[in-house]
Design an enzyme around this catalytic site. Sequence first.
Site, PDB file in Angstrom:
ATOM      1  N   THR A  14      -1.824  -4.076  -2.817  1.00 60.45           N
ATOM      2  CA  THR A  14      -2.115  -4.155  -4.253  1.00 60.45           C
ATOM      3  C   THR A  14      -2.410  -5.615  -4.568  1.00 60.45           C
ATOM      4  OG1 THR A  14      -0.627  -2.335  -4.759  1.00 60.45           O
ATOM      5  CG2 THR A  14      -1.217  -3.786  -6.577  1.00 60.45           C
ATOM      6  N   LYS A  72       4.895  -7.269 -11.053  1.00 61.71           N
ATOM      7  CA  LYS A  72       3.709  -7.762 -10.315  1.00 61.71           C
ATOM      8  C   LYS A  72       2.443  -7.066 -10.819  1.00 61.71           C
ATOM      9  CE  LYS A  72       1.303  -7.484  -5.915  1.00 61.71           C
ATOM     10  NZ  LYS A  72       1.250  -7.126  -4.504  1.00 61.71           N
ATOM     11  N   LYS A  74      -5.633   1.196  -9.957  1.00 52.07           N
ATOM     12  CA  LYS A  74      -4.193   1.015  -9.711  1.00 52.07           C
ATOM     13  C   LYS A  74      -3.531   0.242 -10.854  1.00 52.07           C
ATOM     14  CE  LYS A  74      -0.339  -0.049  -7.351  1.00 52.07           C
ATOM     15  NZ  LYS A  74       0.644   0.816  -6.790  1.00 52.07           N
TER      16      LYS A  74
HETATM   17  P1  NAD Z   1       6.420  -6.448   2.366  1.00 51.99           P
HETATM   18  O1  NAD Z   1       6.613  -7.846   1.928  1.00 51.99           O
HETATM   19  O2  NAD Z   1       7.589  -5.632   2.783  1.00 51.99           O
HETATM   20  O3  NAD Z   1       5.360  -6.429   3.601  1.00 51.99           O
HETATM   21  C1  NAD Z   1       4.269  -7.292   3.737  1.00 51.99           C
HETATM   22  C2  NAD Z   1       4.178  -7.681   5.204  1.00 51.99           C
HETATM   23  O4  NAD Z   1       3.011  -8.496   5.407  1.00 51.99           O
HETATM   24  C3  NAD Z   1       5.379  -8.517   5.694  1.00 51.99           C
HETATM   25  O5  NAD Z   1       5.985  -7.877   6.809  1.00 51.99           O
HETATM   26  C4  NAD Z   1       4.752  -9.851   6.068  1.00 51.99           C
HETATM   27  O6  NAD Z   1       5.378 -10.477   7.186  1.00 51.99           O
HETATM   28  C5  NAD Z   1       3.330  -9.448   6.391  1.00 51.99           C
HETATM   29  N1  NAD Z   1       2.374 -10.541   6.325  1.00 51.99           N
HETATM   30  C6  NAD Z   1       2.193 -11.461   5.337  1.00 51.99           C
HETATM   31  N2  NAD Z   1       1.193 -12.299   5.651  1.00 51.99           N
HETATM   32  C7  NAD Z   1       0.720 -11.903   6.851  1.00 51.99           C
HETATM   33  C8  NAD Z   1      -0.322 -12.369   7.711  1.00 51.99           C
HETATM   34  N3  NAD Z   1      -1.061 -13.423   7.374  1.00 51.99           N
HETATM   35  N4  NAD Z   1      -0.523 -11.720   8.872  1.00 51.99           N
HETATM   36  C9  NAD Z   1       0.231 -10.652   9.220  1.00 51.99           C
HETATM   37  N5  NAD Z   1       1.226 -10.167   8.460  1.00 51.99           N
HETATM   38  C10 NAD Z   1       1.459 -10.786   7.294  1.00 51.99           C
HETATM   39  O7  NAD Z   1       5.606  -5.736   1.180  1.00 51.99           O
HETATM   40  P2  NAD Z   1       5.450  -4.150   0.931  1.00 51.99           P
HETATM   41  O8  NAD Z   1       6.548  -3.662   0.059  1.00 51.99           O
HETATM   42  O9  NAD Z   1       5.192  -3.472   2.235  1.00 51.99           O
HETATM   43  O10 NAD Z   1       4.122  -4.154   0.049  1.00 51.99           O
HETATM   44  C11 NAD Z   1       2.835  -4.366   0.613  1.00 51.99           C
HETATM   45  C12 NAD Z   1       1.796  -4.153  -0.468  1.00 51.99           C
HETATM   46  O11 NAD Z   1       1.899  -2.827  -0.974  1.00 51.99           O
HETATM   47  C13 NAD Z   1       1.955  -5.091  -1.679  1.00 51.99           C
HETATM   48  O12 NAD Z   1       0.672  -5.480  -2.113  1.00 51.99           O
HETATM   49  C14 NAD Z   1       2.643  -4.208  -2.701  1.00 51.99           C
HETATM   50  O13 NAD Z   1       2.358  -4.596  -4.034  1.00 51.99           O
HETATM   51  C15 NAD Z   1       2.049  -2.858  -2.376  1.00 51.99           C
HETATM   52  N6  NAD Z   1       2.867  -1.703  -2.778  1.00 51.99           N
HETATM   53  C16 NAD Z   1       4.212  -1.704  -2.527  1.00 51.99           C
HETATM   54  C17 NAD Z   1       4.979  -0.595  -2.898  1.00 51.99           C
HETATM   55  C18 NAD Z   1       6.463  -0.559  -2.623  1.00 51.99           C
HETATM   56  O14 NAD Z   1       7.135   0.311  -3.159  1.00 51.99           O
HETATM   57  N7  NAD Z   1       7.004  -1.451  -1.799  1.00 51.99           N
HETATM   58  C19 NAD Z   1       4.365   0.500  -3.525  1.00 51.99           C
HETATM   59  C20 NAD Z   1       2.990   0.474  -3.746  1.00 51.99           C
HETATM   60  C21 NAD Z   1       2.249  -0.632  -3.359  1.00 51.99           C
END
Ligand code: NAD
Length: 303
Positions: free
Chosen positions: A99, A249, A174
């Site tokens: 997102t 966010k 979204k």
């Molecule tokens: P998270 O922080 O748990 O996971 C993100 C991952 O990306 C981390 O493991 C981090 O180490 C990795 N990362 C960051 N930079 C990187 C790079 N340069 N190379 C490789 N890996 C890298 O976040 P999340 O909860 O999994 O959310 C991910 C996305 O999904 C966000 O944009 C969030 O807004 C969206 N989202 C989350 C939810 C939720 O409930 N958690 C629901 C819908 C959407």
Amino acid sequence: MGSTGMTRIAFIGLGNMGGGMAANQARAQHQVSAFDLSAAALDKAVAAGCRAAGSAAEAVKDAQVVITMLPAGPHVRSVYGEQVLVHAPKSALLIDCSTIDVDSARAVAVQARAAGFRFADAPVSGGIMAAEAGTLAFMVGCDDADFAAVQAALEPMARVTIHAGEPGAGQAAKICNNMLLGVSMLGTCEAFALAEKLGLAAERFFAIASQSSGQCWSVNTYCPVPGVGPATPADRHYEGGFATAMMLKDLKLAQDAAAKAGASTPMGAQAEALYALFDANGFGGKDFSAVLQMLRGRLGELN
Ligand code: NAD
């Protein structure tokens, strides 16, 4: 692709969401080459059947599909600009499920197209449990000609996949949806708080509102009052569900997009302010429906 045989998938970003999503691709018998900056996240993906890559560049080098699930716009810009567009084969279908802000999504789409790639933004609705269960809803921005391939690639992770329009339209859908959700949840909480002050029992008000013109998802399906309506995070002390910090966010992204597009979104602005206040009180980890307790003047009960 998708259900019609094995696909080589590169999966970058194996956090709370990406971990479960990559596992579902492996479970669907695809060959998943996974990368995350976090060794712990990578280890989990390997335990779920993915292969560990030493870098994003290595993960994508002979991928047919590249899927990314990263925190925010700057991460997506740098992973695509410095890794994916440089090292993936031009034939690879690129899908970003993070997102992020609409501008970043459009910028990456333009860069990808200029480099000869097909690109889709495909943010999701549904949280960690839906990511694990493979029941996410994807809203997709991509060229018409690419949608069938995007849908097939997302299938092992999806309950539903909807084409929103051109690249960037997935992110637009979204944040518009989540702004509406933030506003409707606050309206729902205010109504229940007022009903309480007026001596109206919450379960009676639920029975009425859920069958009258006040009905909406926040009332009918996700009622913020414990013990009222179907089971929700309210019944688990507002744990799990959709965290306040995540809602904040998305509301910030909506306000940012509204300012750039010149749209008037006063209710969205108010929702952002209220969720920012709730978050500043230390409740960013609580489900977003817990804001009810702030409106009731009972924040103390959340501790
Ligand atoms: P998270 O922080 O748990 O996971 C993100 C991952 O990306 C981390 O493991 C981090 O180490 C990795 N990362 C960051 N930079 C990187 C790079 N340069 N190379 C490789 N890996 C890298 O976040 P999340 O909860 O999994 O959310 C991910 C996305 O999904 C966000 O944009 C969030 O807004 C969206 N989202 C989350 C939810 C939720 O409930 N958690 C629901 C819908 C959407």
